[in-house]
Design a protein around this motif. Structure first.
Motif, mmCIF file in Angstrom:
data_model
loop_
_atom_site.group_PDB
_atom_site.id
_atom_site.type_symbol
_atom_site.label_atom_id
_atom_site.label_comp_id
_atom_site.label_asym_id
_atom_site.label_seq_id
_atom_site.Cartn_x
_atom_site.Cartn_y
_atom_site.Cartn_z
ATOM 1 N N ASN A 1 -1.742 4.656 2.587
ATOM 2 C CA ASN A 1 -0.597 4.273 3.411
ATOM 3 C C ASN A 1 -1.112 3.630 4.700
ATOM 4 O O ASN A 1 -1.501 4.319 5.657
ATOM 5 C CB ASN A 1 0.262 5.488 3.734
ATOM 6 C CG ASN A 1 1.534 5.127 4.487
ATOM 7 O OD1 ASN A 1 1.688 4.008 4.985
ATOM 8 N ND2 ASN A 1 2.449 6.083 4.591
ATOM 9 N N THR A 2 -1.087 2.312 4.760
ATOM 10 C CA THR A 2 -1.644 1.596 5.909
ATOM 11 C C THR A 2 -0.703 1.586 7.109
ATOM 12 O O THR A 2 -1.028 0.987 8.138
ATOM 13 C CB THR A 2 -2.003 0.139 5.517
ATOM 14 O OG1 THR A 2 -0.839 -0.510 4.988
ATOM 15 C CG2 THR A 2 -3.117 0.115 4.500
ATOM 16 N N TYR A 3 0.454 2.236 7.009
ATOM 17 C CA TYR A 3 1.294 2.451 8.179
ATOM 18 C C TYR A 3 0.791 3.665 8.964
ATOM 19 O O TYR A 3 1.078 3.786 10.164
ATOM 20 C CB TYR A 3 2.750 2.671 7.771
ATOM 21 C CG TYR A 3 3.504 1.386 7.518
ATOM 22 C CD1 TYR A 3 4.313 0.817 8.497
ATOM 23 C CD2 TYR A 3 3.384 0.722 6.304
ATOM 24 C CE1 TYR A 3 4.998 -0.370 8.267
ATOM 25 C CE2 TYR A 3 4.061 -0.465 6.059
ATOM 26 C CZ TYR A 3 4.865 -1.010 7.045
ATOM 27 O OH TYR A 3 5.530 -2.200 6.818
ATOM 28 N N LEU A 4 0.059 4.553 8.281
ATOM 29 C CA LEU A 4 -0.468 5.754 8.936
ATOM 30 C C LEU A 4 -1.968 5.655 9.215
ATOM 31 O O LEU A 4 -2.435 6.221 10.220
ATOM 32 C CB LEU A 4 -0.194 6.982 8.060
ATOM 33 C CG LEU A 4 1.274 7.329 7.774
ATOM 34 C CD1 LEU A 4 1.346 8.592 6.932
ATOM 35 C CD2 LEU A 4 2.071 7.480 9.055
ATOM 36 N N TYR A 5 -2.702 4.953 8.374
ATOM 37 C CA TYR A 5 -4.159 4.896 8.505
ATOM 38 C C TYR A 5 -4.613 3.475 8.814
ATOM 39 O O TYR A 5 -4.147 2.513 8.204
ATOM 40 C CB TYR A 5 -4.828 5.395 7.226
ATOM 41 C CG TYR A 5 -4.593 6.872 6.982
ATOM 42 C CD1 TYR A 5 -5.433 7.821 7.534
ATOM 43 C CD2 TYR A 5 -3.510 7.303 6.210
ATOM 44 C CE1 TYR A 5 -5.213 9.181 7.319
ATOM 45 C CE2 TYR A 5 -3.275 8.654 5.986
ATOM 46 C CZ TYR A 5 -4.135 9.586 6.547
ATOM 47 O OH TYR A 5 -3.907 10.926 6.342
ATOM 48 N N ARG B 1 11.975 -1.119 -3.734
ATOM 49 C CA ARG B 1 12.303 -1.266 -2.325
ATOM 50 C C ARG B 1 12.054 0.067 -1.636
ATOM 51 O O ARG B 1 12.528 1.120 -2.078
ATOM 52 C CB ARG B 1 13.758 -1.697 -2.151
ATOM 53 C CG ARG B 1 14.078 -2.092 -0.706
ATOM 54 C CD ARG B 1 15.484 -2.652 -0.587
ATOM 55 N NE ARG B 1 15.668 -3.803 -1.444
ATOM 56 C CZ ARG B 1 15.209 -5.029 -1.171
ATOM 57 N NH1 ARG B 1 14.505 -5.237 -0.077
ATOM 58 N NH2 ARG B 1 15.462 -6.031 -1.994
ATOM 59 N N LEU B 2 11.317 0.017 -0.542
ATOM 60 C CA LEU B 2 10.892 1.245 0.123
ATOM 61 C C LEU B 2 11.995 1.820 1.010
ATOM 62 O O LEU B 2 12.797 1.083 1.602
ATOM 63 C CB LEU B 2 9.647 0.973 0.969
ATOM 64 C CG LEU B 2 8.398 0.587 0.172
ATOM 65 C CD1 LEU B 2 7.295 0.106 1.102
ATOM 66 C CD2 LEU B 2 7.912 1.755 -0.679
ATOM 67 N N LEU B 3 12.009 3.138 1.104
ATOM 68 C CA LEU B 3 12.927 3.859 1.976
ATOM 69 C C LEU B 3 12.190 4.297 3.237
ATOM 70 O O LEU B 3 10.946 4.303 3.280
ATOM 71 C CB LEU B 3 13.490 5.084 1.251
ATOM 72 C CG LEU B 3 14.154 4.812 -0.109
ATOM 73 C CD1 LEU B 3 14.528 6.116 -0.783
ATOM 74 C CD2 LEU B 3 15.369 3.909 0.071
ATOM 75 N N TYR B 4 12.951 4.688 4.248
ATOM 76 C CA TYR B 4 12.336 5.081 5.528
ATOM 77 C C TYR B 4 11.318 6.204 5.328
ATOM 78 O O TYR B 4 10.219 6.178 5.892
ATOM 79 C CB TYR B 4 13.425 5.503 6.521
ATOM 80 C CG TYR B 4 12.865 6.053 7.803
ATOM 81 C CD1 TYR B 4 12.380 5.203 8.797
ATOM 82 C CD2 TYR B 4 12.812 7.435 8.022
ATOM 83 C CE1 TYR B 4 11.843 5.705 9.973
ATOM 84 C CE2 TYR B 4 12.281 7.953 9.194
ATOM 85 C CZ TYR B 4 11.795 7.084 10.168
ATOM 86 O OH TYR B 4 11.259 7.591 11.329
ATOM 87 N N GLN C 1 6.433 7.538 5.676
ATOM 88 C CA GLN C 1 5.868 8.751 6.271
ATOM 89 C C GLN C 1 4.970 9.517 5.297
ATOM 90 O O GLN C 1 4.397 10.548 5.665
ATOM 91 C CB GLN C 1 6.999 9.680 6.744
ATOM 92 C CG GLN C 1 8.090 8.986 7.557
ATOM 93 C CD GLN C 1 7.559 8.193 8.719
ATOM 94 O OE1 GLN C 1 6.719 8.696 9.471
ATOM 95 N NE2 GLN C 1 8.036 6.956 8.894
ATOM 96 N N VAL C 2 4.848 9.031 4.069
ATOM 97 C CA VAL C 2 4.040 9.734 3.065
ATOM 98 C C VAL C 2 2.576 9.760 3.504
ATOM 99 O O VAL C 2 1.971 8.714 3.770
ATOM 100 C CB VAL C 2 4.166 9.044 1.694
ATOM 101 C CG1 VAL C 2 3.180 9.650 0.704
ATOM 102 C CG2 VAL C 2 5.586 9.172 1.174
ATOM 103 N N ASP C 3 2.023 10.958 3.598
ATOM 104 C CA ASP C 3 0.632 11.108 4.036
ATOM 105 C C ASP C 3 -0.296 10.845 2.847
ATOM 106 O O ASP C 3 -0.489 11.702 1.980
ATOM 107 C CB ASP C 3 0.404 12.512 4.595
ATOM 108 C CG ASP C 3 -0.961 12.642 5.251
ATOM 109 O OD1 ASP C 3 -1.691 11.625 5.330
ATOM 110 O OD2 ASP C 3 -1.309 13.755 5.686
ATOM 111 N N THR D 1 0.838 -1.210 0.000
ATOM 112 C CA THR D 1 0.000 0.000 0.000
ATOM 113 C C THR D 1 0.869 1.255 0.000
ATOM 114 O O THR D 1 0.460 2.299 -0.531
ATOM 115 C CB THR D 1 -0.935 0.020 1.222
ATOM 116 O OG1 THR D 1 -0.165 0.099 2.437
ATOM 117 C CG2 THR D 1 -1.798 -1.231 1.260
ATOM 118 N N VAL D 2 2.059 1.166 0.582
ATOM 119 C CA VAL D 2 2.983 2.306 0.545
ATOM 120 C C VAL D 2 3.544 2.466 -0.863
ATOM 121 O O VAL D 2 3.689 3.589 -1.360
ATOM 122 C CB VAL D 2 4.111 2.116 1.568
ATOM 123 C CG1 VAL D 2 5.041 3.337 1.558
ATOM 124 C CG2 VAL D 2 3.548 1.900 2.962
#
Length: 354
Positions: free
Chosen positions: A277-281, A264-267, A271-273, A254-255
């Motif tokens: 983004n299921t790390y934030l929502y 490959r995702l970066l740190y 943080q992308v709003d 999802t990111v």
């Protein structure tokens, strides 16, 4: 005075003359009939696809066939068409895979009896990729198909929202006529999806108390996450466990969707709003991120029952699953260590090459 002289024939000579005349007529007629119905009049060494994008006249058709090496004589083709009475030939796709007679071939084109084409939609693709693939195989262009699946009025008739479209572009091979309209082709896809998913698993949707959109959205994440199809039900079970406990999904795909790149995702990517983004929502994202295949959809409908809450990639392309965060941290450290070693090997190799 001019005298008329009459040449008289005996009965035998008269009959012989008639026989010769009839024989000549028969030979000529039989020759023309043979040419008209010669089973190898239209032929080629390999299969040839003929595309007529509009109603076509005899001159253009004969030139097209000559350019495709399907005929030896344009004049003979025109003669055959004249005998058969065909002057116009319908738009469409026609396949010549076996030798054909003039009669069979010209009648087929004149009546517009098309040969279908195969359109294969692969799973795990973006909407743009699918639109391009479909348009390359059919008569309409990508813009026409894109406008169709973005048309809110048309989608409303299909009980669809624009954000859910990509999840309904059901992976399959479709046999359709080349001249099919964008609307008709999309309806065909939806019908295949409904038959394979909605109607076949209606009871399971009810038991889970989840909508089709929710199941397809989760299946799309599983599709993107699982390189190994055998892991799909286990991954699905992990995501359901997190959802049922009110945890964030924290699904990397999802990111990737949020940043618009599959890499490959970066740190900072985490943080992308973005609503996907299921790390934030919390909860499922607003819609599917790709088009899942039937196995991924079944995985979302029939998840494996276990207590896993975490997973991390492994060097073989699979995942290591954990029930606790402490266990997950250990396995994640092992994964990072392996990655760092791969980077080190890569740098050494590049250094030697330079």
């Amino acid at each position: 005075m001019i005298k008329k002289r009459f040449l008289l024939f005996s009965d035998d000579e008269f009959i012989l003359g008639i026989l010769i005349l009839l024989t000549t007529v028969f030979i000529v007629a039989e020759g023309r009939w043979s040419r008209l119905h010669n089973s190898k009049a239209i032929s080629a060494d390999d299969s040839v696809h003929i595309y007529l994008d509009k109603s076509t006249g005899l001159d253009n058709l004969s030139q097209l066939l000559a350019d495709s090496s399907l005929i030896e004589s344009k004049e003979e083709l025109k003669w055959a068409a004249g005998i058969l009475g065909w002057k116009r030939f319908q738009k469409g796709h026609y396949l010549v895979s076996n030798p054909l007679s003039y009669d069979t071939f010209l009648s087929k084109l004149a009546r517009g009896i098309q040969d279908p084409v195969s359109v294969t939609i692969l799973p795990g693709r973006s909407k743009a990729d699918i639109v391009s693939t479909v348009a390359n195989r059919l008569k309409f262009d990508s813009l026409a198909f894109h406008q169709t699946i973005d048309d809110s009025v048309f989608l409303a008739r299909q009980n669809l929202d624009q954000k859910d479209v990509v999840g309904r572009l059901f992976p399959n091979t479709y046999s359709v006529y080349w001249t099919i309209s964008p609307e008709a082709f999309f309806e065909r896809i939806i019908n295949e999806f409904n038959k394979a998913v909605v109607h076949s698993h209606q009871r399971q949707f009810e038991q889970l108390n989840r909508s089709v959109d929710e199941i397809v959205t989760l299946a799309s994440i599983v599709e993107w996450e699982a390189r190994n199809s055998d892991e799909k039900r286990r991954i699905s079970g992990l995501y359901w466990n997190r959802l049922n406990r009110g945890m964030r999904l924290q699904a990397d795909p999802t990111v990737n969707f949020a940043v618009g790149e599959r890499r490959r995702l970066l740190y900072e990517d985490y943080q992308v709003d973005h609503p996907y983004n299921t790390y934030l929502y919390r909860g499922l994202p607003p819609g599917p991120i790709t088009n899942p295949d039937l196995r991924s959809i079944k995985a979302a409908l029939y998840p494996e029952e276990h207590d896993y809450l975490y997973m991390v990639a492994t060097p073989d392309g699979a995942h290591a699953f954990s029930k606790t965060f402490e266990e997950h941290k250990q396995k994640s450290a092992q994964w990072r260590k392996w990655l760092q070693e791969q980077y080190r090997i890569k740098r050494m190799k590049e250094h030697k090459e330079n």
